[in-house]
Scaffold this active site. Structure first.
Site, PDB file in Angstrom:
ATOM      1  N   VAL A 127      -5.821  -6.157   6.336  1.00 18.48           N
ATOM      2  CA  VAL A 127      -5.085  -5.011   5.783  1.00 18.48           C
ATOM      3  C   VAL A 127      -3.630  -5.479   5.678  1.00 18.48           C
ATOM      4  O   VAL A 127      -2.949  -5.640   6.686  1.00 18.48           O
ATOM      5  CB  VAL A 127      -5.208  -3.767   6.694  1.00 18.48           C
ATOM      6  CG1 VAL A 127      -4.221  -2.693   6.280  1.00 18.48           C
ATOM      7  CG2 VAL A 127      -6.631  -3.223   6.647  1.00 18.48           C
ATOM      8  N   PRO A 128      -3.174  -5.748   4.440  1.00 17.95           N
ATOM      9  CA  PRO A 128      -1.978  -6.592   4.257  1.00 17.95           C
ATOM     10  C   PRO A 128      -0.646  -5.875   4.493  1.00 17.95           C
ATOM     11  O   PRO A 128       0.135  -5.693   3.558  1.00 17.95           O
ATOM     12  CB  PRO A 128      -2.114  -7.048   2.807  1.00 17.95           C
ATOM     13  CG  PRO A 128      -2.844  -5.927   2.136  1.00 17.95           C
ATOM     14  CD  PRO A 128      -3.772  -5.346   3.156  1.00 17.95           C
ATOM     15  N   CYS A 129      -0.356  -5.528   5.739  1.00 17.21           N
ATOM     16  CA  CYS A 129       0.932  -4.919   6.044  1.00 17.21           C
ATOM     17  C   CYS A 129       2.060  -5.946   5.867  1.00 17.21           C
ATOM     18  O   CYS A 129       3.233  -5.571   5.784  1.00 17.21           O
ATOM     19  CB  CYS A 129       0.938  -4.343   7.461  1.00 17.21           C
ATOM     20  SG  CYS A 129       0.602  -5.556   8.735  1.00 17.21           S
ATOM     21  N   HIS A 130       1.688  -7.246   5.758  1.00 18.27           N
ATOM     22  CA  HIS A 130       2.728  -8.259   5.533  1.00 18.27           C
ATOM     23  C   HIS A 130       3.329  -8.144   4.136  1.00 18.27           C
ATOM     24  O   HIS A 130       4.355  -8.740   3.852  1.00 18.27           O
ATOM     25  CB  HIS A 130       2.153  -9.659   5.763  1.00 18.27           C
ATOM     26  CG  HIS A 130       0.993 -10.011   4.875  1.00 18.27           C
ATOM     27  ND1 HIS A 130      -0.313  -9.695   5.214  1.00 18.27           N
ATOM     28  CD2 HIS A 130       0.918 -10.629   3.672  1.00 18.27           C
ATOM     29  CE1 HIS A 130      -1.129 -10.118   4.248  1.00 18.27           C
ATOM     30  NE2 HIS A 130      -0.402 -10.677   3.300  1.00 18.27           N
ATOM     31  N   ARG A 131       2.682  -7.370   3.244  1.00 19.81           N
ATOM     32  CA  ARG A 131       3.216  -7.212   1.880  1.00 19.81           C
ATOM     33  C   ARG A 131       4.216  -6.067   1.786  1.00 19.81           C
ATOM     34  O   ARG A 131       4.644  -5.706   0.694  1.00 19.81           O
ATOM     35  CB  ARG A 131       2.062  -6.986   0.881  1.00 19.81           C
ATOM     36  CG  ARG A 131       1.177  -8.213   0.742  1.00 19.81           C
ATOM     37  CD  ARG A 131      -0.010  -8.000  -0.178  1.00 19.81           C
ATOM     38  NE  ARG A 131      -0.995  -9.059   0.029  1.00 19.81           N
ATOM     39  CZ  ARG A 131      -2.315  -8.928  -0.162  1.00 19.81           C
ATOM     40  NH1 ARG A 131      -2.796  -7.779  -0.608  1.00 19.81           N
ATOM     41  NH2 ARG A 131      -3.125  -9.933   0.075  1.00 19.81           N
TER      42      ARG A 131
END
Lengths: 165, 212
Positions: free
Chosen positions: B180-184
């Site tokens: 779940v790409p919270c890094h984006r």
């Protein structure tokens, strides 16, 4: 228990395997009893009280599974005139340079069970007696005699090793 | 944990060193039995949580799944033991290292880190989050690979433009980082903001996605 079950396997897996091997001999029966012990423990785990002594509980579960394995073995056995085989022919367990697993298998039954549940499994004399019958004092003597006999095997093996160097 | 710690006291029978020396148990035997146990437990449907670890360019990751889906991805800096204890308390204590359930996600992560995969295709279990945080986390996979959004844009995306700070919290408490790409999600000025796995990991993931 709200602790991850993996922690119990990590901490007590070795102890339970020692107990199973001492009771059933270091072969496939002991491994089956180990697996059945941890599967039964996994089923019961969520309902186990937080203050349970997990090691002692596992050793008692292992005792019941070992009894089941022995019963299954007896049912499988076809009656013949041949003398019964000794409990699982000892596999040469890895690293058993002193032949201790064979020596345990050769102990008189009560000494062997007292060594398994008390000395290797860590159960107090009275709790061991509740599993294998007799009184706490009788268990104390059987365990002490068994360990003494194992120490002789160990020392003899050590002397042989020393001499061969 | 109380029940698991009262065994460290002195024992009246043989000392640990004594029994270990006298009654050897080969590591290989125990590893084989543990693998057999986790396979049987999985077959019998006895596991609340199955887990494994995976080495990646941003360090080892803990991967954990329920029968419903991937429930936790943890960085080593978060403490794997702590993550497993939380899972035991909040999801269920039948927790075992049982790699099979994680085969697909492990393969997809390896493909992702090799640059060949842009979308994860595994069921997700958001059991560890709730409410607004869960709503935000569910929305994050809609930010495409290689793109970024600001905390403010994500707040607008979930229809609550004033909840910028709460979006930050939702990202910081994401139980499924990387997948779940919270890094984006970045600051409006393009600054990195924060990251559960540390800013180096966030930078590495963004660089990876830019390069592919």
């Amino acid at each position: 228990m709200r602790t991850p079950f993996e922690v119990a396997v990590e901490r007590y897996g070795t102890t339970v395997l020692r107990v199973c091997r001492a009771v059933l001999g270091p072969g496939p029966d002991a491994e089956d009893a180990w697996s059945e012990t941890f599967l039964a423990a996994l089923r019961a785990w969520p309902d186990l009280d937080e203050d349970t002594n997990v090691e002692a509980w596992l050793v008692r579960v292992a005792h019941r599974r070992a009894v089941d394995v022995v019963r299954a073995r007896e049912r499988r056995a076809i009656p013949t005139d041949e003398p019964p085989e000794p409990p699982s022919a000892p596999d040469p367990a890895d690293g058993d340079e002193y032949g201790l697993w064979e020596a345990v298998a050769a102990l008189p039954e009560r000494q062997r069970l007292a060594v398994a549940y008390h000395y290797l499994g860590g159960l107090p004399h009275a709790e061991t007696a509740a599993l294998i019958g007799g009184g706490a004092d009788a268990v104390r003597r059987a365990a002490a005699d068994g360990v003494k006999s194992l120490r002789r095997t160990y020392r003899a093996a050590e002397r042989t090793k020393g001499a061969s160097r | 944990m109380t029940g698991m710690t009262n065994d460290d006291g002195p024992r009246t029978t043989g000392t640990g060193a004594d029994t270990r020396t006298l009654f050897p148990v080969a590591d290989g035997d125990l590893a084989r039995l543990r693998a057999r146990l986790s396979g049987a437990a999985e077959d019998l449907g006895l596991l609340d949580v199955a887990y494994r670890t995976l080495d990646t360019p941003i360090g080892p990751l803990l991967l954990a799944a329920t029968e419903r889906g991937l429930v936790r991805v943890a960085f080593e800096s978060e403490g794997f033991d702590a993550a497993l204890e939380t899972l035991a308390e909040r999801v269920g204590p039948r927790v075992l290292e049982a790699p099979r359930r994680l085969d697909t996600v492990a393969r997809e992560l390896e493909e992702y880190f090799a640059g060949g995969r842009h979308v994860f295709d595994v069921p997700l279990d958001f059991a560890l989050s709730s409410g607004f945080r869960r709503e935000v986390q569910r929305r994050l996979p809609h930010i495409d690979y290689g793109r970024t959004r600001s905390y403010k844009q994500v707040a607008e995306l979930v229809g609550n433009p004033r909840a910028v700070r709460a979006v930050g919290t939702a990202c910081a408490t994401n139980p499924l980082p990387v997948v779940v790409p919270c890094h984006r999600v970045l600051r409006t000025d393009g600054g990195l903001g924060g990251y559960i796995g540390g800013l180096d990991a966030k930078r590495t993931l963004l660089d990876l996605e830019r390069a592919a």
